[in-house]
Design a protein around this motif. Structure first.
Motif, mmCIF file in Angstrom:
data_model
loop_
_atom_site.group_PDB
_atom_site.id
_atom_site.type_symbol
_atom_site.label_atom_id
_atom_site.label_comp_id
_atom_site.label_asym_id
_atom_site.label_seq_id
_atom_site.Cartn_x
_atom_site.Cartn_y
_atom_site.Cartn_z
ATOM 1 N N UNK A 226 0.838 -1.183 0.000
ATOM 2 C CA UNK A 226 0.000 0.000 0.000
ATOM 3 C C UNK A 226 0.882 1.246 0.000
ATOM 4 N N UNK A 227 0.601 2.162 -0.899
ATOM 5 C CA UNK A 227 1.373 3.394 -0.998
ATOM 6 C C UNK A 227 0.562 4.556 -0.435
ATOM 7 N N UNK A 228 1.178 5.272 0.492
ATOM 8 C CA UNK A 228 0.483 6.417 1.071
ATOM 9 C C UNK A 228 1.355 7.666 0.978
ATOM 10 N N UNK A 229 0.698 8.801 0.885
ATOM 11 C CA UNK A 229 1.384 10.086 0.926
ATOM 12 C C UNK A 229 0.911 10.823 2.172
ATOM 13 N N UNK A 230 1.836 11.422 2.886
ATOM 14 C CA UNK A 230 1.496 12.220 4.058
ATOM 15 C C UNK A 230 1.802 13.676 3.732
ATOM 16 N N UNK A 231 0.739 14.462 3.559
ATOM 17 C CA UNK A 231 0.886 15.879 3.248
ATOM 18 C C UNK A 231 1.168 16.644 4.536
ATOM 19 N N UNK A 232 2.171 17.512 4.508
ATOM 20 C CA UNK A 232 2.625 18.248 5.702
ATOM 21 C C UNK A 232 3.240 17.270 6.705
ATOM 22 N N UNK A 233 4.101 16.414 6.188
ATOM 23 C CA UNK A 233 4.706 15.348 6.994
ATOM 24 C C UNK A 233 5.729 15.855 7.996
ATOM 25 N N UNK A 234 6.112 17.116 7.912
ATOM 26 C CA UNK A 234 7.087 17.649 8.861
ATOM 27 C C UNK A 234 6.459 18.088 10.180
ATOM 28 N N UNK A 235 5.131 18.135 10.246
ATOM 29 C CA UNK A 235 4.464 18.494 11.492
ATOM 30 C C UNK A 235 4.546 17.375 12.512
ATOM 31 N N UNK A 236 4.164 17.683 13.753
ATOM 32 C CA UNK A 236 4.289 16.687 14.821
ATOM 33 C C UNK A 236 3.438 15.450 14.561
ATOM 34 N N UNK A 237 2.197 15.639 14.143
ATOM 35 C CA UNK A 237 1.351 14.487 13.837
ATOM 36 C C UNK A 237 1.842 13.800 12.567
ATOM 37 N N UNK A 238 2.177 14.587 11.560
ATOM 38 C CA UNK A 238 2.645 14.018 10.304
ATOM 39 C C UNK A 238 3.846 13.110 10.478
ATOM 40 N N UNK A 239 4.805 13.541 11.272
ATOM 41 C CA UNK A 239 6.002 12.723 11.517
ATOM 42 C C UNK A 239 5.645 11.391 12.159
ATOM 43 N N UNK A 240 4.720 11.425 13.123
ATOM 44 C CA UNK A 240 4.346 10.190 13.821
ATOM 45 C C UNK A 240 3.526 9.270 12.926
ATOM 46 N N UNK A 241 2.727 9.825 12.030
ATOM 47 C CA UNK A 241 1.996 8.999 11.068
ATOM 48 C C UNK A 241 2.981 8.301 10.134
ATOM 49 N N UNK A 242 3.981 9.049 9.662
ATOM 50 C CA UNK A 242 5.020 8.446 8.813
ATOM 51 C C UNK A 242 5.719 7.315 9.542
ATOM 52 N N UNK A 243 6.122 7.565 10.768
ATOM 53 C CA UNK A 243 6.836 6.560 11.565
ATOM 54 C C UNK A 243 5.992 5.311 11.767
ATOM 55 N N UNK A 244 4.730 5.501 12.133
ATOM 56 C CA UNK A 244 3.830 4.369 12.379
ATOM 57 C C UNK A 244 3.558 3.594 11.103
ATOM 58 N N UNK A 245 3.331 4.299 10.018
ATOM 59 C CA UNK A 245 3.036 3.633 8.745
ATOM 60 C C UNK A 245 4.229 2.823 8.242
ATOM 61 N N UNK A 246 5.404 3.366 8.390
ATOM 62 C CA UNK A 246 6.596 2.636 7.952
ATOM 63 C C UNK A 246 6.823 1.401 8.819
ATOM 64 N N UNK A 247 6.527 1.522 10.108
ATOM 65 C CA UNK A 247 6.661 0.379 11.013
ATOM 66 C C UNK A 247 5.738 -0.759 10.597
ATOM 67 N N UNK A 248 4.603 -0.402 9.993
ATOM 68 C CA UNK A 248 3.633 -1.408 9.541
ATOM 69 C C UNK A 248 3.931 -1.913 8.123
ATOM 70 N N UNK A 249 5.013 -1.421 7.536
ATOM 71 C CA UNK A 249 5.403 -1.919 6.226
ATOM 72 C C UNK A 249 4.771 -1.210 5.047
ATOM 73 N N UNK A 250 4.159 -0.035 5.279
ATOM 74 C CA UNK A 250 3.579 0.718 4.176
ATOM 75 C C UNK A 250 4.661 1.517 3.449
ATOM 76 N N UNK A 251 4.433 1.774 2.178
ATOM 77 C CA UNK A 251 5.341 2.570 1.354
ATOM 78 C C UNK A 251 4.920 4.029 1.508
ATOM 79 N N UNK A 252 5.763 4.824 2.164
ATOM 80 C CA UNK A 252 5.360 6.169 2.575
ATOM 81 C C UNK A 252 6.167 7.247 1.859
#
Length: 209
Positions: free
Chosen positions: A1-27
């Motif tokens: 699954x490929x996901x894009x996180x818009x505004x990924x440098x924000x506090x929530x955005x960073x944690x979404x990226x981290x969590x998604x990558x931990x689950x094996x998603x392509x971020x």
């Protein structure tokens, strides 16, 4: 699954990226400048400059936009409209990092948290603008959106407990009578929604169990 996180440098955005990558998603992080998240892929572009082609390869787009600046609060609406227009008519999902102020506090859904006497005045302009953006989002039947509201007490540096209660349109309290969740647990709930895809065109909410 490929996901894009818009505004990924924000506090929530960073944690979404981290969590998604931990689950094996392509971020992929979509940011205006240097990518400060853990995402391996980056699109350096302002949200308002994005084109439909920029989002073609993604299954899900996470909107982590947020601003406290009084002069830019209306961008909660304009940024969300921009992303909706780009995803209109596609099968891609739009997951929105929402606010708690628009949650209802009565079963009749006539009173929102931001309109209660104890809601802090300093948060009312933000809550009002985020609530307006949600109402505009509800009118879109051309986008597969999900809006996720945090608990009333949304803690940036709170611990990740790994357990949460999934609610709906109303402010939900846990067994301790609290409406609280950490950014980290919120990010986990958001990624669960990306993977499970159970709430299309709905607003849901999360609180620490």
């Amino acid at each position: 699954m490929k996901i894009a996180v818009v505004c990924a440098n924000g506090k929530v955005g960073k944690l979404v990226v981290k969590e998604a990558m931990k689950r094996g998603l392509d971020v992929t992080a979509i940011v205006r400048g240097e990518n400060k998240s853990l995402a391996e892929h980056t699109i350096i572009k302002d949200l308002f400059d994005l084109k439909k082609s920029d989002l073609d390869s993604f299954d899900t787009v996470v909107d982590a936009f947020g601003t406290w600046n009084p002069e830019s609060l209306t961008q909660h609406s304009t940024s969300l409209k921009k992303l909706c227009d780009l995803l209109s008519g596609t099968n891609k999902r739009l997951i929105v990092v929402g606010g708690a102020g628009s949650l209802y506090v009565n079963p009749e859904h006539t009173l929102q948290l931001m309109d209660t006497p104890d809601f802090p005045d300093m948060f009312k302009p933000l809550a009002s603008n985020m609530g307006k953006a949600l109402e505009e989002l509800r009118s879109r039947d051309d986008v597969r959106w999900t809006y996720i509201s945090p608990a009333g007490d949304f803690r940036a540096d709170g611990e990740k407990c790994g357990k949460y209660i999934l609610g709906g349109e109303e402010l939900t309290l846990n067994s301790n009578g609290e409406s609280i969740i950490s950014y980290a647990d919120y990010a986990a709930a958001l990624v669960d929604e990306i993977i499970n895809g159970n709430h299309i065109n709905e607003r849901i909410s999360v609180v620490r169990a």
